[in-house]
Design a protein around this motif. Sequence first.
Motif, PDB file in Angstrom:
ATOM      1  N   SER A  12       1.023  -1.121  -0.102  1.00  0.00           N
ATOM      2  CA  SER A  12      -0.005  -0.091   0.060  1.00  0.00           C
ATOM      3  C   SER A  12       1.061   1.028  -0.088  1.00  0.00           C
ATOM      4  CB  SER A  12      -0.677  -0.006   1.435  1.00  0.00           C
ATOM      5  OG  SER A  12      -1.842  -1.228   1.232  1.00  0.00           O
ATOM      6  N   PRO A  13       0.574   2.235  -0.838  1.00  0.00           N
ATOM      7  CA  PRO A  13       1.542   3.233  -0.927  1.00  0.00           C
ATOM      8  C   PRO A  13       1.355   4.390   0.162  1.00  0.00           C
ATOM      9  CG  PRO A  13       0.124   3.405  -2.788  1.00  0.00           C
ATOM     10  CD  PRO A  13      -0.264   2.209  -2.008  1.00  0.00           C
ATOM     11  N   THR A  14       1.418   3.817   1.284  1.00  0.00           N
ATOM     12  CA  THR A  14       0.942   4.886   2.454  1.00  0.00           C
ATOM     13  C   THR A  14       2.249   5.229   3.123  1.00  0.00           C
ATOM     14  OG1 THR A  14       0.729   3.071   3.773  1.00  0.00           O
ATOM     15  CG2 THR A  14      -1.432   3.771   2.893  1.00  0.00           C
ATOM     16  N   GLY A  15       3.302   4.924   2.570  1.00  0.00           N
ATOM     17  CA  GLY A  15       4.745   5.227   3.490  1.00  0.00           C
ATOM     18  C   GLY A  15       5.673   4.599   2.508  1.00  0.00           C
ATOM     19  N   CYS A  46      -2.909   7.139   0.796  1.00  0.00           N
ATOM     20  CA  CYS A  46      -1.962   6.593  -0.185  1.00  0.00           C
ATOM     21  C   CYS A  46      -1.570   7.947  -1.189  1.00  0.00           C
ATOM     22  CB  CYS A  46      -2.684   5.770  -1.423  1.00  0.00           C
ATOM     23  SG  CYS A  46      -3.124   4.186  -0.329  1.00  0.00           S
ATOM     24  N   LYS A  47      -0.453   7.996  -1.444  1.00  0.00           N
ATOM     25  CA  LYS A  47       0.160   9.109  -2.063  1.00  0.00           C
ATOM     26  C   LYS A  47       1.029   8.663  -3.214  1.00  0.00           C
ATOM     27  CE  LYS A  47      -0.545  12.236   1.160  1.00  0.00           C
ATOM     28  NZ  LYS A  47      -1.799  11.616   1.788  1.00  0.00           N
ATOM     29  N   PRO A  48       0.849   9.515  -4.478  1.00  0.00           N
ATOM     30  CA  PRO A  48       1.907   9.203  -5.806  1.00  0.00           C
ATOM     31  C   PRO A  48       3.057   9.046  -5.461  1.00  0.00           C
ATOM     32  CG  PRO A  48       0.297  11.122  -6.205  1.00  0.00           C
ATOM     33  CD  PRO A  48       0.001  10.657  -4.558  1.00  0.00           C
ATOM     34  N   GLU A  49       3.635   9.845  -4.575  1.00  0.00           N
ATOM     35  CA  GLU A  49       4.969   9.874  -4.572  1.00  0.00           C
ATOM     36  C   GLU A  49       5.422   8.545  -3.708  1.00  0.00           C
ATOM     37  OE1 GLU A  49       3.049  12.124  -3.309  1.00  0.00           O
ATOM     38  OE2 GLU A  49       3.481  12.913  -1.183  1.00  0.00           O
ATOM     39  N   PHE A  50       4.624   7.754  -2.946  1.00  0.00           N
ATOM     40  CA  PHE A  50       5.079   6.670  -2.498  1.00  0.00           C
ATOM     41  C   PHE A  50       4.949   5.725  -3.233  1.00  0.00           C
ATOM     42  CE2 PHE A  50       3.522   8.606   1.958  1.00  0.00           C
ATOM     43  CZ  PHE A  50       4.811   8.909   2.271  1.00  0.00           C
ATOM     44  N   GLU A  51       3.909   5.567  -4.240  1.00  0.00           N
ATOM     45  CA  GLU A  51       3.840   4.597  -5.374  1.00  0.00           C
ATOM     46  C   GLU A  51       5.034   4.591  -6.219  1.00  0.00           C
ATOM     47  OE1 GLU A  51       0.086   4.690  -7.419  1.00  0.00           O
ATOM     48  OE2 GLU A  51       1.001   3.517  -9.210  1.00  0.00           O
ATOM     49  N   ALA A  52       5.428   5.996  -6.479  1.00  0.00           N
ATOM     50  CA  ALA A  52       6.470   5.875  -7.365  1.00  0.00           C
ATOM     51  C   ALA A  52       7.968   5.432  -6.488  1.00  0.00           C
ATOM     52  CB  ALA A  52       6.890   7.487  -7.570  1.00  0.00           C
ATOM     53  N   ILE A  54       7.857   2.992  -4.515  1.00  0.00           N
ATOM     54  CA  ILE A  54       7.782   1.600  -4.406  1.00  0.00           C
ATOM     55  C   ILE A  54       8.677   1.098  -5.706  1.00  0.00           C
ATOM     56  CG2 ILE A  54       6.340  -0.513  -4.717  1.00  0.00           C
ATOM     57  CD1 ILE A  54       4.279   1.212  -2.893  1.00  0.00           C
ATOM     58  N   TYR A  55       7.979   1.696  -7.218  1.00  0.00           N
ATOM     59  CA  TYR A  55       8.701   1.102  -8.036  1.00  0.00           C
ATOM     60  C   TYR A  55      10.277   1.274  -8.036  1.00  0.00           C
ATOM     61  CZ  TYR A  55       3.654   1.462  -9.912  1.00  0.00           C
ATOM     62  OH  TYR A  55       2.482   1.306  -9.812  1.00  0.00           O
ATOM     63  N   ASP A  56      10.682   2.363  -7.730  1.00  0.00           N
ATOM     64  CA  ASP A  56      11.952   2.569  -7.705  1.00  0.00           C
ATOM     65  C   ASP A  56      12.882   1.781  -6.678  1.00  0.00           C
ATOM     66  OD1 ASP A  56      14.252   4.560  -8.418  1.00  0.00           O
ATOM     67  OD2 ASP A  56      14.483   4.998  -6.375  1.00  0.00           O
TER      68      ASP A  56
END
Length: 275
Positions: A12-15, A46-52, A54-56
């Motif tokens: 989950s992109p929460t951190g 959830c935040k787009p920067e955390f999703e980015a 995750i991929y990185d």
Amino acid sequence: MAGGTVTRFAPSPTGLLHLGHAYSALVAAEAGHMLLRIEDIDGDRCKPEFEAAIYDDLRWLGLDWPEPVMRQSDRLGIYANALDHLAGLGVTYPCSCTRGDIKAALSAPQEGAPIHGPDGLVYPGTCRGRRMASIQPGDVIRLDAERAFDLLGDNMLNFRDNGPHVLNRDAFLRGIGDVVLARKGMGTSYHLSVVVDDAAQAITLVTRGLDLFDSTWIHVLLQRLLDLQTPEYLHHRLIRDEAGKRLAKRDDARSLRELRGQGASPADIRTLVGL
Ligand code: GLU
């Protein structure tokens, strides 16, 4: 890699990802062909920067996955259909109880000591029996677990995790109970989405932390109600800090970002998590 085994890593992109996530992702990648799923139904957290990130971070770790990545926020209509299906089976009801209401009901003299299930206090059933048509804005939707077992006509749930595990109806009703299937303002929940998505991605082996072991009973019951296959499970050990506490997203000092910044290599991360 086990032939034909499909696993997933579902952050989950929460951190920022921490060592516990790294371990989970590495276990998934080693156990099978790993798919990635972004569990972002909680729009507030959830935040787009955390999703980015995750991929990185996962790429930096040396992991790879097929595109496109499944994102739960794209699938709200699919969860709504699953919920409608459950409502059609008569195993759901709306509930307006606040946490305070639940605590108050559980402190009534005839209730025993409150029991904590995978989602917190086991719901005392105050709203059970309310019809779906009585739903009000702000209500959550709960599973009527008793009716669910009646409908199955089976008092046993089972799944495999390094061997068979079994839970009977009474243990479910007592220790888990009427869990929330659709949270306020979300139209779904972790439990409903994860079951629908593991099936949609044809996951054959669900790898995740031992903290979710008890939630798996909810998932198995939902799979039975939704006519979905139960995959195999592998609940892995949890990565803890020096004090023995499970790592959480707020432990930024253990984030992969931070460790990378301090010069750690992907091989160092494997060593740190005991791989
Ligand atoms: N999204 C969940 C988490 O980040 C993982 C759920 C699962 O693997 O089933 O804790």
